[in-house]
Design a protein around this motif. Structure first.
Motif, PDB file in Angstrom:
ATOM      1  N   ARG A 128       0.838  -1.212   0.000  1.00  0.00           N
ATOM      2  CA  ARG A 128       0.000   0.000   0.000  1.00  0.00           C
ATOM      3  C   ARG A 128       0.865   1.252   0.000  1.00  0.00           C
ATOM      4  NH1 ARG A 128      -3.613  -2.455   4.795  1.00  0.00           N
ATOM      5  NH2 ARG A 128      -5.221  -3.558   3.595  1.00  0.00           N
ATOM      6  N   GLU A 129       1.961   1.213   0.759  1.00  0.00           N
ATOM      7  CA  GLU A 129       2.860   2.364   0.806  1.00  0.00           C
ATOM      8  C   GLU A 129       3.458   2.639  -0.575  1.00  0.00           C
ATOM      9  OE1 GLU A 129       7.005   3.730   3.071  1.00  0.00           O
ATOM     10  OE2 GLU A 129       5.840   2.044   3.832  1.00  0.00           O
ATOM     11  N   VAL A 130       3.916   1.598  -1.232  1.00  0.00           N
ATOM     12  CA  VAL A 130       4.483   1.753  -2.576  1.00  0.00           C
ATOM     13  C   VAL A 130       3.425   2.249  -3.553  1.00  0.00           C
ATOM     14  CG1 VAL A 130       5.425   0.480  -4.546  1.00  0.00           C
ATOM     15  CG2 VAL A 130       6.319   0.059  -2.252  1.00  0.00           C
ATOM     16  N   SER A 131       2.215   1.693  -3.444  1.00  0.00           N
ATOM     17  CA  SER A 131       1.167   2.045  -4.401  1.00  0.00           C
ATOM     18  C   SER A 131       0.714   3.488  -4.273  1.00  0.00           C
ATOM     19  CB  SER A 131      -0.029   1.102  -4.239  1.00  0.00           C
ATOM     20  OG  SER A 131      -0.684   1.323  -3.004  1.00  0.00           O
ATOM     21  N   ALA A 132       0.983   4.115  -3.116  1.00  0.00           N
ATOM     22  CA  ALA A 132       0.571   5.501  -2.905  1.00  0.00           C
ATOM     23  C   ALA A 132       1.584   6.498  -3.460  1.00  0.00           C
ATOM     24  CB  ALA A 132       0.357   5.768  -1.421  1.00  0.00           C
ATOM     25  N   LEU A 133       2.730   6.023  -3.909  1.00  0.00           N
ATOM     26  CA  LEU A 133       3.777   6.908  -4.397  1.00  0.00           C
ATOM     27  C   LEU A 133       3.527   7.303  -5.853  1.00  0.00           C
ATOM     28  CD1 LEU A 133       6.804   5.108  -2.727  1.00  0.00           C
ATOM     29  CD2 LEU A 133       5.694   7.226  -1.993  1.00  0.00           C
ATOM     30  N   SER A 134       4.445   8.034  -6.412  1.00  0.00           N
ATOM     31  CA  SER A 134       4.240   8.592  -7.747  1.00  0.00           C
ATOM     32  C   SER A 134       4.405   7.535  -8.834  1.00  0.00           C
ATOM     33  CB  SER A 134       5.241   9.723  -7.988  1.00  0.00           C
ATOM     34  OG  SER A 134       6.539   9.188  -8.203  1.00  0.00           O
ATOM     35  N   SER A 135       4.059   7.928 -10.035  1.00  0.00           N
ATOM     36  CA  SER A 135       4.155   7.033 -11.188  1.00  0.00           C
ATOM     37  C   SER A 135       5.591   6.696 -11.556  1.00  0.00           C
ATOM     38  CB  SER A 135       3.453   7.665 -12.394  1.00  0.00           C
ATOM     39  OG  SER A 135       4.019   8.934 -12.694  1.00  0.00           O
ATOM     40  N   SER A 136       6.568   7.338 -10.929  1.00  0.00           N
ATOM     41  CA  SER A 136       7.969   7.029 -11.235  1.00  0.00           C
ATOM     42  C   SER A 136       8.444   5.747 -10.551  1.00  0.00           C
ATOM     43  CB  SER A 136       8.883   8.190 -10.832  1.00  0.00           C
ATOM     44  OG  SER A 136       8.877   8.389  -9.435  1.00  0.00           O
ATOM     45  N   VAL A 137       7.597   5.131  -9.726  1.00  0.00           N
ATOM     46  CA  VAL A 137       7.974   3.861  -9.089  1.00  0.00           C
ATOM     47  C   VAL A 137       8.257   2.794 -10.146  1.00  0.00           C
ATOM     48  CG1 VAL A 137       7.067   1.933  -7.728  1.00  0.00           C
ATOM     49  CG2 VAL A 137       6.876   4.269  -6.865  1.00  0.00           C
ATOM     50  N   GLY A 138       7.392   2.699 -11.144  1.00  0.00           N
ATOM     51  CA  GLY A 138       7.581   1.694 -12.192  1.00  0.00           C
ATOM     52  C   GLY A 138       8.885   1.855 -12.938  1.00  0.00           C
ATOM     53  N   GLN A 146      14.652   9.892 -16.913  1.00  0.00           N
ATOM     54  CA  GLN A 146      14.402  11.123 -16.154  1.00  0.00           C
ATOM     55  C   GLN A 146      13.754  12.184 -17.040  1.00  0.00           C
ATOM     56  OE1 GLN A 146      14.026  11.527 -13.043  1.00  0.00           O
ATOM     57  NE2 GLN A 146      16.031  12.054 -12.187  1.00  0.00           N
ATOM     58  N   GLY A 147      14.224  12.278 -18.262  1.00  0.00           N
ATOM     59  CA  GLY A 147      13.631  13.240 -19.183  1.00  0.00           C
ATOM     60  C   GLY A 147      12.169  12.939 -19.460  1.00  0.00           C
ATOM     61  N   ARG A 148      11.843  11.646 -19.508  1.00  0.00           N
ATOM     62  CA  ARG A 148      10.459  11.257 -19.775  1.00  0.00           C
ATOM     63  C   ARG A 148       9.558  11.518 -18.570  1.00  0.00           C
ATOM     64  NH1 ARG A 148      11.330   6.360 -20.993  1.00  0.00           N
ATOM     65  NH2 ARG A 148      10.496   5.260 -19.180  1.00  0.00           N
ATOM     66  N   VAL A 149       9.982  11.098 -17.371  1.00  0.00           N
ATOM     67  CA  VAL A 149       9.091  11.231 -16.206  1.00  0.00           C
ATOM     68  C   VAL A 149       8.958  12.688 -15.765  1.00  0.00           C
ATOM     69  CG1 VAL A 149       9.552   8.889 -15.417  1.00  0.00           C
ATOM     70  CG2 VAL A 149      10.935  10.772 -14.526  1.00  0.00           C
ATOM     71  N   GLN A 150       9.931  13.531 -16.135  1.00  0.00           N
ATOM     72  CA  GLN A 150       9.841  14.948 -15.777  1.00  0.00           C
ATOM     73  C   GLN A 150       8.638  15.609 -16.432  1.00  0.00           C
ATOM     74  OE1 GLN A 150      13.186  17.412 -16.949  1.00  0.00           O
ATOM     75  NE2 GLN A 150      13.007  18.608 -15.070  1.00  0.00           N
ATOM     76  N   GLY A 151       8.195  15.037 -17.532  1.00  0.00           N
ATOM     77  CA  GLY A 151       7.027  15.583 -18.214  1.00  0.00           C
ATOM     78  C   GLY A 151       5.711  15.001 -17.743  1.00  0.00           C
ATOM     79  N   GLU A 152       5.761  14.090 -16.771  1.00  0.00           N
ATOM     80  CA  GLU A 152       4.546  13.440 -16.289  1.00  0.00           C
ATOM     81  C   GLU A 152       3.821  14.323 -15.258  1.00  0.00           C
ATOM     82  OE1 GLU A 152       3.181  10.545 -17.260  1.00  0.00           O
ATOM     83  OE2 GLU A 152       4.746  10.376 -18.805  1.00  0.00           O
ATOM     84  N   PRO A 153       2.489  14.146 -15.135  1.00  0.00           N
ATOM     85  CA  PRO A 153       1.713  14.955 -14.187  1.00  0.00           C
ATOM     86  C   PRO A 153       2.175  14.841 -12.742  1.00  0.00           C
ATOM     87  CG  PRO A 153       0.253  13.850 -15.735  1.00  0.00           C
ATOM     88  CD  PRO A 153       1.614  13.298 -15.973  1.00  0.00           C
TER      89      PRO A 153
END
Length: 264
Positions: free
Chosen positions: A202-212, A237-244
């Motif tokens: 649950r703790e991991v699932s609550a974090l940001s989309s950069s976990v994957g 890093q360049g890709r996830v920086q553009g994520e919500p």
């Protein structure tokens, strides 16, 4: 373990799936065989993991066993005994699939993990063990070699000296020693390993989309040199920086509040 999950959604014989919001709990469900790995179970587990990884509502996976064992390893009554063929057809594709998952995995080792089950646990990102858990690579005691990726995964988890001690002597490593070696992250009292694994999931699932992407970088980084990994980190890093989620984290920092990540 399944009692921790709120909405069971699969009642298949050898592999049970329960859902607790964004957490999927997969239970090897052959307690009468100590959850030994039949060929059908290996195929089912691989297909289920792939489907869960493609489900954007799933943000963490817990893998555990029913009854008093995590998994006793290969089911010697499962079918053909041509070891090379069985490994190439059933075990190796599963371990490769687990390595390539986007979704983080937590092993809840509720008892003995023997043979290929050690590889299943090692292929997960976090390992929580019950006090009565043990890890057994006893191949040399029966004239075989460790397989299912254990000779690659184990040294990377515990170092070459500990890996040699475990694999060459073929003796069990019990929970307290496994924690000391770094083979597991935590040890819990008997009966609480599923609860603790679910808490971490649950703790991991609550974090940001950069976990994957972080999970994939850690996994794939074991097989490349530093220069290649530096390039991979920069690209991701360049890709996830553009994520919500990153934009929300920046707003939260400026507004002095906790981020509210969008989980969709």
């Amino acid at each position: 373990m399944s009692g921790d999950a709120s909405s069971p959604s699969d009642d298949r014989r050898s592999l049970r799936l329960d859902r607790d919001g964004p957490v999927a709990v997969l239970t090897l469900d052959r307690p009468e065989r100590l959850n030994a790995l039949s060929h059908d179970l290996l195929v089912e587990l691989r297909m289920r993991l792939r489907a869960l990884d493609e489900d954007r509502g799933v943000r963490a996976i817990v893998l555990t066993g029913a009854g008093r064992a995590f998994c006793a390893g290969a089911d010697l009554q499962s079918g053909p005994s041509d070891a090379e063929s069985v490994l190439r057809t059933y075990y190796n594709p599963l371990i490769s699939e687990m390595s390539d998952l986007r979704t983080p995995m937590i092993a809840a080792v509720n008892g003995v993990a023997a043979g290929a089950a050690v590889s299943l646990a090692l292929a997960c990102d976090l390992r929580i063990a019950s006090e009565n858990a043990s890890f057994r690579l006893s191949f040399v005691r029966v004239g075989l070699v460790p397989d299912a990726g254990s000779t690659w995964l184990l040294p990377r988890a515990v170092g070459t000296a500990r890996a040699a001690e475990m694999a060459l002597l073929g003796r069990p490593v019990h929970a307290a020693e496994a924690l000391d070696w770094g083979l597991v992250n935590e040890v819990t009292p008997v009966g609480e390993v599923g609860k603790r694994a679910l808490e971490l999931a649950r703790e991991v699932s609550a974090l940001s989309s950069s976990v994957g992407p972080t999970r994939l970088l850690l996994s794939r980084g074991l097989g490349v040199d530093l220069a290649e990994q530096l390039n991979a980190e920069a690209a991701v890093q360049g890709r996830v920086q553009g994520e919500p989620d990153y934009q929300e984290a920046r707003r939260a920092f400026a507004e002095k509040r906790s981020p509210r990540f969008r989980h969709s």
